[in-house]
Design a protein around this motif. Structure first.
Motif, PDB file in Angstrom:
ATOM      1  N   LEU A   9       0.469  -1.348   0.324  1.00  0.00           N
ATOM      2  CA  LEU A   9      -0.162   0.002   0.121  1.00  0.00           C
ATOM      3  C   LEU A   9       0.660   1.000  -0.236  1.00  0.00           C
ATOM      4  CD1 LEU A   9      -3.109   0.708   0.163  1.00  0.00           C
ATOM      5  CD2 LEU A   9      -2.298   0.958   2.977  1.00  0.00           C
ATOM      6  N   TYR A  53     -13.279   1.728  -4.871  1.00  0.00           N
ATOM      7  CA  TYR A  53     -13.856   0.877  -5.895  1.00  0.00           C
ATOM      8  C   TYR A  53     -14.529  -0.222  -5.541  1.00  0.00           C
ATOM      9  CZ  TYR A  53     -11.658  -2.123  -9.522  1.00  0.00           C
ATOM     10  OH  TYR A  53     -11.293  -3.164 -10.604  1.00  0.00           O
ATOM     11  N   GLU A  54     -14.551  -0.831  -4.240  1.00  0.00           N
ATOM     12  CA  GLU A  54     -15.679  -2.215  -3.763  1.00  0.00           C
ATOM     13  C   GLU A  54     -17.258  -1.829  -3.764  1.00  0.00           C
ATOM     14  OE1 GLU A  54     -13.113  -0.905  -2.190  1.00  0.00           O
ATOM     15  OE2 GLU A  54     -11.761  -2.553  -1.343  1.00  0.00           O
ATOM     16  N   LEU A  57     -17.798  -1.463  -8.046  1.00  0.00           N
ATOM     17  CA  LEU A  57     -17.830  -3.407  -8.501  1.00  0.00           C
ATOM     18  C   LEU A  57     -18.597  -3.593  -7.934  1.00  0.00           C
ATOM     19  CD1 LEU A  57     -13.703  -4.874  -7.613  1.00  0.00           C
ATOM     20  CD2 LEU A  57     -15.262  -3.915  -9.788  1.00  0.00           C
ATOM     21  N   GLU A 108      -4.739   5.963  -5.207  1.00  0.00           N
ATOM     22  CA  GLU A 108      -4.703   4.957  -6.048  1.00  0.00           C
ATOM     23  C   GLU A 108      -5.140   3.638  -4.829  1.00  0.00           C
ATOM     24  OE1 GLU A 108      -3.784   4.055  -9.261  1.00  0.00           O
ATOM     25  OE2 GLU A 108      -3.072   6.352 -10.047  1.00  0.00           O
ATOM     26  N   THR A 109      -5.525   2.956  -5.526  1.00  0.00           N
ATOM     27  CA  THR A 109      -6.344   1.170  -5.094  1.00  0.00           C
ATOM     28  C   THR A 109      -5.003   0.819  -5.256  1.00  0.00           C
ATOM     29  OG1 THR A 109      -6.958   0.754  -6.758  1.00  0.00           O
ATOM     30  CG2 THR A 109      -8.697   2.040  -6.284  1.00  0.00           C
ATOM     31  N   THR A 110      -5.359  -0.525  -4.540  1.00  0.00           N
ATOM     32  CA  THR A 110      -4.452  -1.620  -3.643  1.00  0.00           C
ATOM     33  C   THR A 110      -4.046  -2.783  -5.290  1.00  0.00           C
ATOM     34  OG1 THR A 110      -5.697  -2.690  -2.747  1.00  0.00           O
ATOM     35  CG2 THR A 110      -4.138  -1.829  -1.442  1.00  0.00           C
ATOM     36  N   ASP A 111      -5.441  -1.985  -6.222  1.00  0.00           N
ATOM     37  CA  ASP A 111      -5.721  -3.284  -7.673  1.00  0.00           C
ATOM     38  C   ASP A 111      -4.570  -2.735  -8.310  1.00  0.00           C
ATOM     39  OD1 ASP A 111      -6.853  -4.455  -9.790  1.00  0.00           O
ATOM     40  OD2 ASP A 111      -8.344  -4.635  -8.632  1.00  0.00           O
ATOM     41  N   HIS A 113      -4.394  -4.273 -11.511  1.00  0.00           N
ATOM     42  CA  HIS A 113      -5.239  -4.288 -12.373  1.00  0.00           C
ATOM     43  C   HIS A 113      -5.532  -2.538 -12.913  1.00  0.00           C
ATOM     44  CE1 HIS A 113      -5.375  -8.076 -11.361  1.00  0.00           C
ATOM     45  NE2 HIS A 113      -4.865  -9.152 -12.571  1.00  0.00           N
ATOM     46  N   SER A 130     -18.138  -7.824 -15.813  1.00  0.00           N
ATOM     47  CA  SER A 130     -17.631  -9.002 -15.760  1.00  0.00           C
ATOM     48  C   SER A 130     -16.175  -9.638 -14.903  1.00  0.00           C
ATOM     49  CB  SER A 130     -17.534  -9.720 -17.209  1.00  0.00           C
ATOM     50  OG  SER A 130     -16.511  -9.502 -17.451  1.00  0.00           O
ATOM     51  N   MET A 131     -16.339  -7.487 -14.197  1.00  0.00           N
ATOM     52  CA  MET A 131     -15.326  -7.563 -13.924  1.00  0.00           C
ATOM     53  C   MET A 131     -13.536  -7.540 -14.241  1.00  0.00           C
ATOM     54  SD  MET A 131     -16.383  -7.197 -10.280  1.00  0.00           S
ATOM     55  CE  MET A 131     -17.584  -7.695  -9.515  1.00  0.00           C
ATOM     56  N   THR A 132     -14.234  -7.119 -15.560  1.00  0.00           N
ATOM     57  CA  THR A 132     -12.713  -7.579 -16.378  1.00  0.00           C
ATOM     58  C   THR A 132     -12.088  -6.026 -16.905  1.00  0.00           C
ATOM     59  OG1 THR A 132     -13.132  -9.736 -17.159  1.00  0.00           O
ATOM     60  CG2 THR A 132     -11.789  -8.607 -18.604  1.00  0.00           C
ATOM     61  N   VAL A 133     -10.758  -5.656 -15.975  1.00  0.00           N
ATOM     62  CA  VAL A 133     -10.774  -4.421 -16.137  1.00  0.00           C
ATOM     63  C   VAL A 133     -10.115  -4.618 -18.488  1.00  0.00           C
ATOM     64  CG1 VAL A 133      -8.681  -2.927 -16.388  1.00  0.00           C
ATOM     65  CG2 VAL A 133      -9.563  -3.979 -14.393  1.00  0.00           C
TER      66      VAL A 133
ATOM     67  N   MET B   1     -10.045 -11.165 -14.806  1.00  0.00           N
ATOM     68  CA  MET B   1      -8.697 -10.720 -14.114  1.00  0.00           C
ATOM     69  C   MET B   1      -8.402 -10.626 -12.844  1.00  0.00           C
ATOM     70  SD  MET B   1      -7.602  -7.995 -17.256  1.00  0.00           S
ATOM     71  CE  MET B   1      -7.276  -8.337 -19.255  1.00  0.00           C
ATOM     72  N   ILE B   2      -8.963 -10.506 -12.401  1.00  0.00           N
ATOM     73  CA  ILE B   2      -9.650 -10.330 -10.553  1.00  0.00           C
ATOM     74  C   ILE B   2     -10.346 -10.715 -10.074  1.00  0.00           C
ATOM     75  CG2 ILE B   2      -8.732  -7.377 -10.946  1.00  0.00           C
ATOM     76  CD1 ILE B   2     -11.224  -6.961 -10.818  1.00  0.00           C
ATOM     77  N   LEU B   6     -12.215 -11.279  -6.614  1.00  0.00           N
ATOM     78  CA  LEU B   6     -14.086 -11.080  -7.231  1.00  0.00           C
ATOM     79  C   LEU B   6     -14.918 -12.192  -6.339  1.00  0.00           C
ATOM     80  CD1 LEU B   6     -16.705 -10.650  -8.444  1.00  0.00           C
ATOM     81  CD2 LEU B   6     -15.662 -12.499  -9.831  1.00  0.00           C
ATOM     82  N   LEU B   9     -14.525  -9.949  -2.547  1.00  0.00           N
ATOM     83  CA  LEU B   9     -15.375  -9.842  -2.793  1.00  0.00           C
ATOM     84  C   LEU B   9     -17.528 -10.071  -2.699  1.00  0.00           C
ATOM     85  CD1 LEU B   9     -14.665  -6.584  -3.442  1.00  0.00           C
ATOM     86  CD2 LEU B   9     -15.134  -6.454  -5.366  1.00  0.00           C
ATOM     87  N   VAL B  13     -19.586  -8.415   0.257  1.00  0.00           N
ATOM     88  CA  VAL B  13     -19.957  -6.989  -0.489  1.00  0.00           C
ATOM     89  C   VAL B  13     -21.372  -7.553   0.341  1.00  0.00           C
ATOM     90  CG1 VAL B  13     -21.289  -6.220  -2.234  1.00  0.00           C
ATOM     91  CG2 VAL B  13     -18.743  -6.124  -2.086  1.00  0.00           C
ATOM     92  N   GLU B  54      -7.568   3.654   1.654  1.00  0.00           N
ATOM     93  CA  GLU B  54      -6.428   3.751   1.819  1.00  0.00           C
ATOM     94  C   GLU B  54      -5.912   5.168   1.389  1.00  0.00           C
ATOM     95  OE1 GLU B  54      -8.929   1.872  -0.702  1.00  0.00           O
ATOM     96  OE2 GLU B  54      -7.716   0.216  -1.209  1.00  0.00           O
ATOM     97  N   GLU B 108     -18.706  -2.695   3.272  1.00  0.00           N
ATOM     98  CA  GLU B 108     -16.909  -2.892   3.595  1.00  0.00           C
ATOM     99  C   GLU B 108     -16.053  -3.202   2.362  1.00  0.00           C
ATOM    100  OE1 GLU B 108     -17.250  -4.600   6.234  1.00  0.00           O
ATOM    101  OE2 GLU B 108     -19.310  -3.835   7.111  1.00  0.00           O
TER     102      GLU B 108
END
Lengths: 171, 171
Positions: A9, A53-54, A57, A108-111, A113, A130-133, B1-2, B6, B9, B13, B54, B108
């Motif tokens: 971090l 970010y959580e 998503l 920044e986040t810790t991710d 991607h 679908s959680m794909t960057v 990718m993540i 996920l 998470l 969530v 963060e 969370e």
């Protein structure tokens, strides 16, 4: 207890936080009445912004909408000029409002991607529900692939249209 | 990718988000002018709030101040009554403003250290600037150790004083 996370971090944060980033100024008495901070930070007061970010998503999944993450800094002139154009462009604001989950971050986040070619501002990253960057949705600059200048606003809109064509979800 | 992140998470969530949590309502045209969302969410408009965990950890380290994380939900009556008392208590607001980095979250995080005895709202967790979650600073209820009721506001203030006595940093 969270020492493991910490080292990662701090590196991320150290990179992300320029010395010009304003510190939160404390002490109400000295400063008079403060204006409450907004989540939009000027990128569109009428839009609904996710806080983290959580959260973003979660909403991307729940509403099956792509997520647009804007990394910026309050004291960065490139961020400021991009913000002005973004906030004033009616097409951008409409599409962002109707078809996207949106998040703007000054940290920044810790991710990792979310920084496919490094951490810099301003940069705009799309994430499929679908959680794909969507590392394939890029701007005009080969050295900073996710950076946009005010003159790139139409390209950004076209990239938003691209992000709206969702990837086939495998979930 | 993540995908790895996920699964963790989504479980978090899913637990955190009650069905009563209001969905962001879209479409500006239908609703008229919206009031910009604030970071304070009513817990103290005059305080400086961190946006993300963060960011909050960064400021806790940089300013050598303890961090107070408030987990709550907009539609939870217990959260609402605690918020009212918190926002109206001048001592709490003063100490929070001068001596703490503060963060309120309706989602969370992925850090399990922030839920030592589970995820519920409202709960208040202190984190030392050495990045140690102060699991020892608890409220009155053995089944929900980090929960506070409005009548516990003096206990909360006293816990804030406790958190101000920083742990010896080993960093």
């Amino acid at each position: 207890m969270i020492r493991g996370l910490l080292s990662v971090l701090l590196v991320l944060v150290a990179v992300a936080v320029s010395s010009s980033l304003a510190k939160p100024e404390k002490n109400i008495a000295k400063r008079g009445k403060r204006i409450p901070q907004t989540l939009s930070r000027g990128w569109g007061d009428q839009l609904i912004w996710a806080q983290t970010y959580e959260e973003a998503l979660y909403w991307a999944r729940a509403q099956n909408k792509p997520l647009m993450v804007i990394f910026h800094l309050e004291d960065c002139p490139h961020s400021a000029s991009m913000k002005k154009v973004f906030a004033e462009d009616k097409d951008i604001q409409k599409v962002a409002d109707e078809d996207f989950i949106i998040l703007n971050l000054v940290y920044e986040t810790t991710d990792k991607h979310l920084s496919p070619d490094g951490q810099y501002v301003p940069r705009i990253i799309f994430v499929d529900p679908s959680m794909t960057v969507r590392a394939d949705i890029t701007g005009r600059y080969s050295n900073r692939m996710y950076a946009y200048e005010p003159s790139d606003i139409k390209l950004l809109l076209s990239n938003m249209q691209k992000a709206k064509k969702l990837l086939k979800t495998e979930l």
